[in-house]
Motif scaffolding. Structure first.
Motif, PDB file in Angstrom:
ATOM      1  N   PRO A   1     -16.497 -36.780  21.646  1.00 49.98           N
ATOM      2  CA  PRO A   1     -16.992 -38.154  21.830  1.00 49.98           C
ATOM      3  C   PRO A   1     -18.102 -38.563  20.872  1.00 49.98           C
ATOM      4  CG  PRO A   1     -16.669 -37.088  23.940  1.00 49.98           C
ATOM      5  CD  PRO A   1     -16.453 -36.035  22.911  1.00 49.98           C
ATOM      6  N   GLY A   2     -19.123 -37.717  20.714  1.00 48.76           N
ATOM      7  CA  GLY A   2     -20.230 -38.068  19.836  1.00 48.76           C
ATOM      8  C   GLY A   2     -19.836 -38.109  18.376  1.00 48.76           C
ATOM      9  N   ALA A   3     -19.033 -37.149  17.944  1.00 41.20           N
ATOM     10  CA  ALA A   3     -18.595 -37.110  16.556  1.00 41.20           C
ATOM     11  C   ALA A   3     -17.725 -38.314  16.219  1.00 41.20           C
ATOM     12  CB  ALA A   3     -17.831 -35.814  16.286  1.00 41.20           C
ATOM     13  N   LEU A   4     -16.844 -38.683  17.155  1.00 42.21           N
ATOM     14  CA  LEU A   4     -15.976 -39.843  16.930  1.00 42.21           C
ATOM     15  C   LEU A   4     -16.808 -41.124  16.839  1.00 42.21           C
ATOM     16  CD1 LEU A   4     -13.193 -41.112  16.700  1.00 42.21           C
ATOM     17  CD2 LEU A   4     -13.047 -41.133  19.193  1.00 42.21           C
ATOM     18  N   ALA A   5     -17.806 -41.262  17.701  1.00 44.85           N
ATOM     19  CA  ALA A   5     -18.665 -42.448  17.653  1.00 44.85           C
ATOM     20  C   ALA A   5     -19.436 -42.503  16.339  1.00 44.85           C
ATOM     21  CB  ALA A   5     -19.634 -42.432  18.835  1.00 44.85           C
ATOM     22  N   LEU A   6     -19.986 -41.366  15.893  1.00 45.67           N
ATOM     23  CA  LEU A   6     -20.753 -41.342  14.649  1.00 45.67           C
ATOM     24  C   LEU A   6     -19.851 -41.644  13.452  1.00 45.67           C
ATOM     25  CD1 LEU A   6     -23.309 -40.857  13.036  1.00 45.67           C
ATOM     26  CD2 LEU A   6     -22.816 -38.400  13.085  1.00 45.67           C
ATOM     27  N   GLY A   7     -18.680 -41.025  13.392  1.00 48.97           N
ATOM     28  CA  GLY A   7     -17.770 -41.290  12.284  1.00 48.97           C
ATOM     29  C   GLY A   7     -17.359 -42.745  12.231  1.00 48.97           C
ATOM     30  N   ARG A   8     -17.093 -43.327  13.386  1.00 50.51           N
ATOM     31  CA  ARG A   8     -16.728 -44.750  13.456  1.00 50.51           C
ATOM     32  C   ARG A   8     -17.871 -45.624  12.978  1.00 50.51           C
ATOM     33  NH1 ARG A   8     -14.823 -47.857  19.066  1.00 50.51           N
ATOM     34  NH2 ARG A   8     -14.903 -49.996  18.220  1.00 50.51           N
ATOM     35  N   LEU A   9     -19.085 -45.331  13.414  1.00 53.87           N
ATOM     36  CA  LEU A   9     -20.235 -46.152  13.050  1.00 53.87           C
ATOM     37  C   LEU A   9     -20.592 -46.010  11.578  1.00 53.87           C
ATOM     38  CD1 LEU A   9     -22.405 -45.553  16.226  1.00 53.87           C
ATOM     39  CD2 LEU A   9     -21.407 -47.732  15.507  1.00 53.87           C
TER      40      LEU A   9
ATOM     41  N   CYS B   1     -25.145 -51.936  13.779  1.00 56.99           N
ATOM     42  CA  CYS B   1     -24.275 -50.788  13.522  1.00 56.99           C
ATOM     43  C   CYS B   1     -25.064 -49.644  12.885  1.00 56.99           C
ATOM     44  CB  CYS B   1     -23.120 -51.220  12.612  1.00 56.99           C
ATOM     45  SG  CYS B   1     -21.853 -49.968  12.345  1.00 56.99           S
ATOM     46  N   LEU B   2     -25.970 -49.988  11.975  1.00 62.39           N
ATOM     47  CA  LEU B   2     -26.796 -48.962  11.329  1.00 62.39           C
ATOM     48  C   LEU B   2     -27.708 -48.281  12.332  1.00 62.39           C
ATOM     49  CD1 LEU B   2     -27.513 -47.658   8.628  1.00 62.39           C
ATOM     50  CD2 LEU B   2     -29.223 -49.447   8.294  1.00 62.39           C
ATOM     51  N   VAL B   3     -28.300 -49.060  13.233  1.00 61.28           N
ATOM     52  CA  VAL B   3     -29.152 -48.485  14.280  1.00 61.28           C
ATOM     53  C   VAL B   3     -28.335 -47.556  15.173  1.00 61.28           C
ATOM     54  CG1 VAL B   3     -30.458 -49.031  16.371  1.00 61.28           C
ATOM     55  CG2 VAL B   3     -30.840 -50.348  14.285  1.00 61.28           C
ATOM     56  N   GLY B   4     -27.118 -47.989  15.539  1.00 59.64           N
ATOM     57  CA  GLY B   4     -26.256 -47.144  16.350  1.00 59.64           C
ATOM     58  C   GLY B   4     -25.904 -45.843  15.661  1.00 59.64           C
TER      59      GLY B   4
END
Length: 310
Positions: A40-48, A192-195
């Motif tokens: 979950p975290g890796a997918l969110a970071l890659g997307r962002l 998006c950058l903050v996320g």
């Protein structure tokens, strides 16, 4: 002239909202594909990161500069809550519960947006909006129940989806005031950058999993960043700046219906009668919530002058 400009702005905002819901609906299909290879975290970071890269190029080309100081509070809050926490919690929650349960819980979000918007932003709550949201929520419940595997949901997963809904609603309400002084591109780019910065603790997982992930999963992750994030969040912000948070939240009830259709076309998942009925209710509710009461405006025609008798 002013009437035509107002109509044009309304059409553009409606078009932006349509782009958003279509892109967000497609995200559910891509998340299911990428979620098998990425945590979950890796997918969110890659997307962002993918989304921030695209948005950063557009921001630099358009030379929009930094958001004004008055907008930063909303940018930071929406970035942490919506772009960051929401995406991680939703990805994690969907690994713990079935799709139907996730859809049921996350669709509490638009209702929370309406309540928070009325309380914190002073958004009006017209009867048509409330009626449309009630119909759409009933449709979302119907879709969720029809897709639920029954008894396979964990309490932890439900809590994660509920937290995602709360973060989503809070992020939207925080974003609305920022759009009064900053552009949609500025608010989306820096949110998006903050996320992405908030998700940096998952950088190690992303690097490790990207080395083993199939190309299709990585491409789906990049797609999530470019379209459902960079494009759809920008069009969302554009439309949100031109209407209330509650009305925009109600628009997202079209997403479950589109997910059913896309899963049918892309994954060959034939929906049942109950699922189709729920999707139709979602769309009907959105139509009601977006409609406006038409009032007859009598033209202020000049009174006929009495004819002069000569």
């Amino acid at each position: 002239m002013m009437r035509s400009q107002s109509d044009r702005a309304r059409v553009l905002a409606a078009g932006a909202a349509c782009v958003t819901v279509v892109a967000w609906a497609s995200a559910f299909v891509s998340i299911r594909s990428a979620g098998g290879a990425y945590s979950p975290g890796a997918l969110a970071l890659g997307r962002l990161v993918s989304g921030a890269a695209v948005l950063g190029v557009l921001w630099a080309v358009r030379r929009e500069g930094l958001p004004p100081r008055s907008a930063w509070r909303g940018v930071l809050l929406s970035g942490v809550l919506w772009f960051g926490f929401y995406m991680v919690a939703l990805n994690w929650g969907e690994q713990q519960v079935d799709a139907g349960t996730a859809a049921l819980v996350v669709n509490v979000g638009p209702l929370l947006i309406a309540l928070l918007g009325a309380r914190l932003l002073g958004d009006p709550m017209p009867p048509r909006l409330l009626a449309g949201m009630a119909v759409s929520f009933a449709g979302a419940v119907t879709v969720g129940l029809s897709m639920s595997s029954g008894g396979g949901s964990s309490v932890f997963g439900v809590v994660l989806c509920l937290l995602a809904a709360v973060a989503y609603a809070s992020g939207v309400v925080a974003q609305k005031p920022a759009l009064a002084t900053a552009s949609a591109l500025q608010v989306t780019t820096f949110g998006c950058l903050v996320g992405a910065v908030a998700c940096l603790p998952f950088a190690g997982q992303l690097v490790h999993e990207a080395a083993k992930a199939p190309v299709s999963a990585t491409l789906n992750m990049v797609y999530l960043g470019v379209f459902p994030t960079a494009l759809a969040f920008t069009t969302w912000a554009y439309a949100l700046a031109r209407t209330t948070a509650a009305r925009m939240g109600a628009t997202t009830y079209a997403v479950p219906a589109l997910v059913v259709l896309m899963s049918w076309l892309a994954l060959g998942e034939v929906p049942g009668v109950l699922t189709l009925a729920g999707g139709a209710l979602c769309l009907a509710g959105v139509a009601v919530s977006r409609s406006r009461r038409r009032t007859r405006e009598r033209a202020a025609a000049p009174e006929p002058r009495p004819e002069k008798v000569t």
